[in-house]
Design an enzyme around this catalytic site. Structure first.
Site, PDB file in Angstrom:
ATOM      1  N   GLU A 134     -31.758 -28.227   7.540  1.00 17.93           N
ATOM      2  CA  GLU A 134     -32.613 -28.456   8.707  1.00 17.93           C
ATOM      3  C   GLU A 134     -31.932 -27.962   9.973  1.00 17.93           C
ATOM      4  O   GLU A 134     -32.571 -27.353  10.845  1.00 17.93           O
ATOM      5  CB  GLU A 134     -32.960 -29.939   8.853  1.00 17.93           C
ATOM      6  CG  GLU A 134     -33.865 -30.195  10.053  1.00 17.93           C
ATOM      7  CD  GLU A 134     -34.116 -31.675  10.329  1.00 17.93           C
ATOM      8  OE1 GLU A 134     -34.370 -32.019  11.505  1.00 17.93           O
ATOM      9  OE2 GLU A 134     -34.068 -32.480   9.378  1.00 17.93           O
TER      10      GLU A 134
ATOM     11  N   HIS B   9     -34.584 -32.942  -0.959  1.00 18.32           N
ATOM     12  CA  HIS B   9     -33.277 -33.193  -1.554  1.00 18.32           C
ATOM     13  C   HIS B   9     -33.340 -34.372  -2.519  1.00 18.32           C
ATOM     14  O   HIS B   9     -32.917 -35.484  -2.212  1.00 18.32           O
ATOM     15  CB  HIS B   9     -32.241 -33.446  -0.452  1.00 18.32           C
ATOM     16  CG  HIS B   9     -31.781 -32.197   0.210  1.00 18.32           C
ATOM     17  ND1 HIS B   9     -31.143 -32.181   1.440  1.00 18.32           N
ATOM     18  CD2 HIS B   9     -31.853 -30.900  -0.179  1.00 18.32           C
ATOM     19  CE1 HIS B   9     -30.856 -30.932   1.762  1.00 18.32           C
ATOM     20  NE2 HIS B   9     -31.277 -30.145   0.794  1.00 18.32           N
TER      21      HIS B   9
END
Length: 315
Positions: free
Chosen positions: A126, A41
């Site tokens: 995640e 990210h």
């Protein structure tokens, strides 16, 4: 104005490995290389890889047949793995090994039919990947909680046969409180000997606590969708220090520093050092001096590459 730098900061071993997997796949096989979700990210990293020939997609139905696909550092569900295998896609897995460790724990609880509680942020990739390791057909179930209120409202089938795991990029302080709430409500709950928050997250949170105590303003270099970067900003603010999350020097506002003599800088685990250097240069252009590295914990962890990329990259 004096600049202080948190130590450690920036890339962790899992991020290094994930980016290197994409880079080596591009070198060995040539573009295009498809990557399911942003490999890490960070806007700068993703744009750089995109310019080199990586194509980022959110789902495998956006991927044509007979191409190479890389799973991001955040991990994927078993359903995604099965979809890729069913289509015969060639896959390189850039899942962080510390995330894989949590996946293995969840899969074991699933096989045992043991209910599992995941502490994490809803919607984070995640968390979606970790939840997707659990097969409820063995009689168990998996639940997601974010805070103590979620724990108080949680209804489980068998409170004496529970286990918990955690997302790897959470606030250590917040997670500790949630674990305490779980243990108070479910005294027989099992879990890892220590929570699953990774070494890099712990080290960077310890470092930003030190940094915030020595700074008038804290800058966290990281993208808005980076969980660990957001936790660093929140932690600095909890220490009573104004903190800003920035992608890079272009996000700086001079007014932030009108009353600041000491500017602290850290970076999330997916932010490259080149962005930190850009921030330092802009601050120096505005009159800041020096760039003192604070003492911190040394990191020397590395994770191995997939065998095919290790061998072919040497040809």
């Amino acid at each position: 104005m004096q600049i202080k730098l948190a130590n450690p900061r920036g890339f962790c071993a899992g991020v290094d490995r994930a980016i290197e997997i994409v880079n080596r796949a591009l070198e060995v096989f040539g573009p295009p290389i498809y990557v399911r979700h942003e490999v890490v990210h960070n806007k700068f990293v993703v744009e750089d890889l995109r310019n080199r020939g990586a194509i980022f997609v959110e789902e495998l139905d956006q991927v044509p047949d007979d191409v190479i696909v890389i799973f991001s550092a955040h991990g994927v569900s078993q359903a995604v793995r099965q979809e890729a295998a069913g289509r015969g896609l060639k896959v390189f897995d850039a899942t962080c090994p510390l995330v894989t460790k949590v996946h293995i724990e969840v899969a074991k609880y699933s096989r045992d039919g043991r209910e599992c509680i995941l502490i994490g942020h809803e919607g984070h990739p995640e968390v979606e990947g970790t939840m997707g390791q659990y097969d409820a057909s063995n009689g168990g179930a998996i639940y997601l909680v974010e805070d103590e209120e979620d724990v108080a409202n949680l209804q489980v089938r068998d409170p004496d046969h529970l286990a918990f795991v955690t997302q790897t990029t959470l606030s250590m302080d917040d997670t500790s409180r949630v674990i305490d709430a779980l243990r108070a409500r479910f005294p027989n709950i099992g879990g890892p000997r220590k929570d699953d928050i990774c070494y890099a997250t712990q080290n960077r949170q310890d470092a930003v606590k030190q940094l915030a105590g020595e700074s008038d303003v804290v800058l966290v270099v990281g993208s808005p969708n980076s969980s660990n970067s957001n936790r660093l900003r929140e932690l600095a603010e909890r220490m009573g220090t104004p903190a800003y999350l920035i992608d890079g020097a272009e996000d700086l506002q001079r007014g932030w520093f009108d009353q600041a003599a000491r500017i602290g800088i850290t970076a999330g685990a997916s932010a490259p050092e080149v962005l930190v250097r850009g921030v330092i240069e802009q601050l120096k252009a505005w009159g800041a001096t020096g760039a003192e590295e604070l003492d911190g914990r040394e990191e020397n962890i590395t994770f191995s590459m997939p065998k095919e990329l290790r061998v072919r990259s040497l040809i």
